[in-house]
Design a protein around this motif. Structure first.
Motif, PDB file in Angstrom:
ATOM      1  N   ARG A 183       0.818  -1.220   0.000  1.00 27.82           N
ATOM      2  CA  ARG A 183       0.000   0.000   0.000  1.00 27.82           C
ATOM      3  C   ARG A 183       0.846   1.262   0.000  1.00 27.82           C
ATOM      4  O   ARG A 183       0.417   2.316  -0.493  1.00 27.82           O
ATOM      5  CB  ARG A 183      -0.933  -0.011   1.218  1.00 27.82           C
ATOM      6  N   PHE A 184       2.074   1.163   0.509  1.00 24.28           N
ATOM      7  CA  PHE A 184       2.870   2.369   0.736  1.00 24.28           C
ATOM      8  C   PHE A 184       4.159   2.432  -0.076  1.00 24.28           C
ATOM      9  O   PHE A 184       4.778   3.490  -0.150  1.00 24.28           O
ATOM     10  CB  PHE A 184       3.190   2.472   2.231  1.00 24.28           C
ATOM     11  N   VAL A 185       4.566   1.307  -0.674  1.00 25.35           N
ATOM     12  CA  VAL A 185       5.773   1.276  -1.498  1.00 25.35           C
ATOM     13  C   VAL A 185       5.330   1.165  -2.952  1.00 25.35           C
ATOM     14  O   VAL A 185       4.777   0.152  -3.367  1.00 25.35           O
ATOM     15  CB  VAL A 185       6.684   0.091  -1.117  1.00 25.35           C
ATOM     16  N   LEU A 186       5.569   2.208  -3.721  1.00 27.80           N
ATOM     17  CA  LEU A 186       5.058   2.277  -5.086  1.00 27.80           C
ATOM     18  C   LEU A 186       6.007   1.591  -6.056  1.00 27.80           C
ATOM     19  O   LEU A 186       7.227   1.555  -5.833  1.00 27.80           O
ATOM     20  CB  LEU A 186       4.889   3.743  -5.506  1.00 27.80           C
ATOM     21  N   PRO A 187       5.482   1.044  -7.148  1.00 24.09           N
ATOM     22  CA  PRO A 187       6.373   0.527  -8.194  1.00 24.09           C
ATOM     23  C   PRO A 187       7.346   1.617  -8.638  1.00 24.09           C
ATOM     24  O   PRO A 187       6.954   2.776  -8.845  1.00 24.09           O
ATOM     25  CB  PRO A 187       5.403   0.153  -9.324  1.00 24.09           C
ATOM     26  N   GLY A 188       8.600   1.251  -8.741  1.00 22.34           N
ATOM     27  CA  GLY A 188       9.631   2.239  -9.079  1.00 22.34           C
ATOM     28  C   GLY A 188      10.310   2.836  -7.872  1.00 22.34           C
ATOM     29  O   GLY A 188      11.246   3.642  -8.018  1.00 22.34           O
ATOM     30  N   ALA A 189       9.873   2.448  -6.657  1.00 29.90           N
ATOM     31  CA  ALA A 189      10.558   2.902  -5.447  1.00 29.90           C
ATOM     32  C   ALA A 189      11.951   2.287  -5.380  1.00 29.90           C
ATOM     33  O   ALA A 189      12.244   1.295  -6.052  1.00 29.90           O
ATOM     34  CB  ALA A 189       9.758   2.502  -4.217  1.00 29.90           C
ATOM     35  N   TYR A 190      12.793   2.876  -4.572  1.00 29.06           N
ATOM     36  CA  TYR A 190      14.113   2.309  -4.290  1.00 29.06           C
ATOM     37  C   TYR A 190      14.196   1.963  -2.808  1.00 29.06           C
ATOM     38  O   TYR A 190      13.735   2.734  -1.959  1.00 29.06           O
ATOM     39  CB  TYR A 190      15.234   3.292  -4.619  1.00 29.06           C
ATOM     40  N   ARG A 191      14.777   0.811  -2.521  1.00 26.04           N
ATOM     41  CA  ARG A 191      15.158   0.569  -1.141  1.00 26.04           C
ATOM     42  C   ARG A 191      16.295   1.515  -0.794  1.00 26.04           C
ATOM     43  O   ARG A 191      17.219   1.703  -1.586  1.00 26.04           O
ATOM     44  CB  ARG A 191      15.603  -0.889  -0.943  1.00 26.04           C
ATOM     45  N   ILE A 192      16.219   2.101   0.390  1.00 23.83           N
ATOM     46  CA  ILE A 192      17.257   3.020   0.838  1.00 23.83           C
ATOM     47  C   ILE A 192      17.835   2.510   2.156  1.00 23.83           C
ATOM     48  O   ILE A 192      17.280   1.624   2.802  1.00 23.83           O
ATOM     49  CB  ILE A 192      16.721   4.453   0.991  1.00 23.83           C
ATOM     50  N   ALA A 193      18.953   3.066   2.537  1.00 21.13           N
ATOM     51  CA  ALA A 193      19.659   2.588   3.721  1.00 21.13           C
ATOM     52  C   ALA A 193      18.863   2.874   4.986  1.00 21.13           C
ATOM     53  O   ALA A 193      18.279   3.949   5.150  1.00 21.13           O
ATOM     54  CB  ALA A 193      21.034   3.236   3.804  1.00 21.13           C
ATOM     55  N   SER A 194      18.860   1.888   5.889  1.00 24.33           N
ATOM     56  CA  SER A 194      18.288   2.085   7.217  1.00 24.33           C
ATOM     57  C   SER A 194      19.044   1.191   8.178  1.00 24.33           C
ATOM     58  O   SER A 194      19.330   0.033   7.873  1.00 24.33           O
ATOM     59  CB  SER A 194      16.790   1.750   7.245  1.00 24.33           C
ATOM     60  N   SER A 195      19.362   1.714   9.338  1.00 19.77           N
ATOM     61  CA  SER A 195      20.178   0.971  10.298  1.00 19.77           C
ATOM     62  C   SER A 195      19.296   0.143  11.227  1.00 19.77           C
ATOM     63  O   SER A 195      18.075   0.303  11.278  1.00 19.77           O
ATOM     64  CB  SER A 195      21.018   1.952  11.119  1.00 19.77           C
ATOM     65  N   GLY A 196      19.941  -0.733  11.973  1.00 21.23           N
ATOM     66  CA  GLY A 196      19.215  -1.553  12.927  1.00 21.23           C
ATOM     67  C   GLY A 196      18.601  -2.776  12.276  1.00 21.23           C
ATOM     68  O   GLY A 196      18.814  -3.061  11.100  1.00 21.23           O
ATOM     69  N   GLU A 197      17.815  -3.518  13.058  1.00 23.95           N
ATOM     70  CA  GLU A 197      17.203  -4.759  12.600  1.00 23.95           C
ATOM     71  C   GLU A 197      15.695  -4.607  12.472  1.00 23.95           C
ATOM     72  O   GLU A 197      15.086  -3.693  13.013  1.00 23.95           O
ATOM     73  CB  GLU A 197      17.521  -5.893  13.580  1.00 23.95           C
ATOM     74  N   ASN A 198      15.107  -5.530  11.699  1.00 29.06           N
ATOM     75  CA  ASN A 198      13.654  -5.655  11.588  1.00 29.06           C
ATOM     76  C   ASN A 198      12.984  -4.401  11.043  1.00 29.06           C
ATOM     77  O   ASN A 198      11.875  -4.032  11.460  1.00 29.06           O
ATOM     78  CB  ASN A 198      13.037  -6.044  12.935  1.00 29.06           C
ATOM     79  N   ASN A 199      13.677  -3.740  10.121  1.00 32.43           N
ATOM     80  CA  ASN A 199      13.070  -2.592   9.449  1.00 32.43           C
ATOM     81  C   ASN A 199      13.611  -2.502   8.038  1.00 32.43           C
ATOM     82  O   ASN A 199      14.691  -3.033   7.731  1.00 32.43           O
ATOM     83  CB  ASN A 199      13.343  -1.301  10.219  1.00 32.43           C
ATOM     84  N   VAL A 200      12.870  -1.839   7.169  1.00 31.91           N
ATOM     85  CA  VAL A 200      13.328  -1.568   5.811  1.00 31.91           C
ATOM     86  C   VAL A 200      12.672  -0.271   5.356  1.00 31.91           C
ATOM     87  O   VAL A 200      11.525   0.017   5.706  1.00 31.91           O
ATOM     88  CB  VAL A 200      13.000  -2.748   4.859  1.00 31.91           C
ATOM     89  N   ALA A 201      13.422   0.514   4.571  1.00 33.52           N
ATOM     90  CA  ALA A 201      12.947   1.837   4.153  1.00 33.52           C
ATOM     91  C   ALA A 201      12.997   1.955   2.642  1.00 33.52           C
ATOM     92  O   ALA A 201      13.842   1.342   1.976  1.00 33.52           O
ATOM     93  CB  ALA A 201      13.796   2.933   4.790  1.00 33.52           C
ATOM     94  N   PHE A 202      12.084   2.775   2.097  1.00 26.85           N
ATOM     95  CA  PHE A 202      11.968   2.953   0.659  1.00 26.85           C
ATOM     96  C   PHE A 202      11.738   4.428   0.326  1.00 26.85           C
ATOM     97  O   PHE A 202      11.061   5.150   1.078  1.00 26.85           O
ATOM     98  CB  PHE A 202      10.798   2.154   0.091  1.00 26.85           C
TER      99      PHE A 202
END
Length: 472
Positions: free
Chosen positions: A405-424
């Motif tokens: 619902r929140f990550v659109l086609p064409g998004a990029y994964r970006i850096a995020s520190s720590g565990e159990n998370n991912v950012a776009f």
């Protein structure tokens, strides 16, 4: 005649204009959606946070760095199997339209699924076993005169076409569970391997499938040449194809043919578990075969997700895709499933370079079917009650929705520190951060983005998605 503006209308218009002129106020708002393991909140809009200057940069639990980009994301979704399509097409038209809009749309409550997988012929989740060119035992059809996608014309085709009408950005891949029986050593859809003399016919069979789907308005973005090629099930279609066979088939037959006729259709090798990364490595080590391989597809049923990352390190030019995992009655704990599907299938697969993430059946009935052989207790993303048409949204639905619902086609994964998370980082300028809290108690997190940040307390055993636009 135009009516004069009354004072409250003037103030309303002025307020709207001021908001439009103040993007930094909107940019500093962090929206949050929460799902909890006790199901008291299900993709529920929660209280907002505010981006504020970070006083102590070292205090951040999660540091998001939008300047460090990794792979582009095609999307998240599930397979439109024969079973799923049959159930969806047997809903009354209003329910069917509402469900498809909810699954593939972004308006209202739509969760925006943007990646799906079709089966080229039958899988275990079919009401009969078939290919698109079946012949009586002992007979063959090397010219493919009897090729037809008719078995899916009333089920899979209208379902995927409706999904594409709702979401034109839907990426569609396809996988066969078996070549036609007459191409195999077993002369049957069940068991066996591809006859060496059938390589050319099988390549043309797959090419013909892409042709036929394109004629129906469905673009097949990628093919695998065999689902789970190291597994020969004994009661539903399957076919063993070892890595040297796959390399030869891709190198000398399917690769050159698709390059000529369908250059936009990629070939993904493997389409099997994390526990045998040496098999796709053999294919990619053949340079003539590798030139036609766009990526490697993975399943979850054996091994460790980090195999994706290790193979990517060896062959960084090849994309990574995660193409199948099913939940089921063997794992009944809703809260634990929420954590597994989120941490392993969303967070870990994308951290290990997946450009797309697929769960298995999009929809199954209350008896975990229809199916013919194979998995008797798999669970769909949704369950459809065939008597009432009621739809139950399962734990897989919420794990997917927190990403799709929140990550659109064409998004990029970006850096995020720590565990159990991912950012776009989305192409529209927004950002999404998924965070899982597997603890039995609430957990406070501090998120830093550049010189700004926010704090939030996650409920116990929960999943959160945070979104924001730009950082002032």
């Amino acid at each position: 005649m135009q009516q004069p503006l009354v004072p409250h209308r003037i103030l309303s218009m002025l307020s709207a204009a001021l908001v439009a002129l103040a993007p930094s106020a909107h940019a500093s708002t962090v929206q949050a959606w929460i799902t909890t393991g006790d199901r008291s909140q299900l993709l529920a809009r929660a209280f907002e946070a505010r981006m504020e200057p970070v006083a102590d940069p070292g205090a951040a639990t999660i540091t998001v760095d939008p300047s460090t980009r990794y792979q582009a994301i095609a999307g998240f979704g599930a397979a439109i199997t024969d079973a799923s399509a049959y159930l969806i097409q047997h809903l009354d038209p209003a329910r069917r339209d509402a469900l498809l809009r909810e699954l593939f749309g972004r308006e209202g409550e739509g969760i925006g699924l943007s990646f799906t997988r079709l089966t080229i012929g039958a899988s275990d989740f079919s009401r009969s076993h078939y290919s698109f060119d079946d012949m009586p035992p002992g007979q063959s059809d090397p010219q493919l005169k009897h090729f037809s996608i008719a078995p899916q014309r009333d089920t899979v085709l209208p379902t995927v076409k409706a999904a594409l009408a709702i979401n034109p950005h839907l990426t569609v891949m396809a996988s066969p569970w078996s070549a036609p029986g007459w191409m195999k050593t077993s002369d049957n859809l069940v068991k066996g391997t591809l006859k060496p003399g059938a390589f050319d016919a099988y390549a043309r069979y797959l090419d013909r499938y892409v042709d036929a789907m394109r004629a129906e308005g469905v673009t097949i973005s990628a093919l695998t040449l065999q689902n789970e090629p190291h597994f020969e099930p004994d009661n539903y279609p399957g076919m063993r194809v070892d890595p040297h066979q796959r390399a030869a088939f891709i190198r000398d037959h399917l690769g050159p043919l698709l390059a000529r006729s369908h250059p936009g259709t990629a070939i993904f090798d493997w389409d099997h578990n994390w526990d045998e990364p040496e098999s796709p490595a053999i294919v990619l080590s053949d340079p003539r075969a590798a030139q036609y391989v766009g990526g490697i597809a993975w399943h979850c049923y054996g091994g460790d997700v980090r195999a994706q990352g290790r193979l990517h390190d060896l062959f960084p030019a090849k994309d990574t895709w995660f193409t199948e995992c099913s939940g089921g009655a063997w794992s009944p704990d809703w809260a634990k499933n929420l954590q597994y599907f989120t941490k392993t299938l969303i967070v870990d697969t994308t951290h290990n370079w997946a450009r797309g993430v697929l769960f298995w059946n999009l929809a199954l009935d209350g008896h975990d079917g229809p199916h013919l052989g194979g998995c008797a207790n798999c669970r769909g993303v949704v369950t459809i009650d065939t008597a009432t048409g009621a739809v139950t949204r399962n734990v897989e639905y919420y794990a997917l929705a927190h990403a799709s619902r929140f990550v659109l086609p064409g998004a990029y994964r970006i850096a995020s520190s720590g565990e159990n998370n991912v950012a776009f980082a989305n192409p529209d300028g927004s950002f999404a951060l998924l965070v899982a809290n597997g603890d039995a108690q609430p957990r406070a997190v501090a998120v830093r983005v550049g010189a700004q940040g926010f704090r939030y307390t996650l409920p116990a055993a929960s999943l959160a998605t945070f979104t924001w636009r730009g950082v002032p």
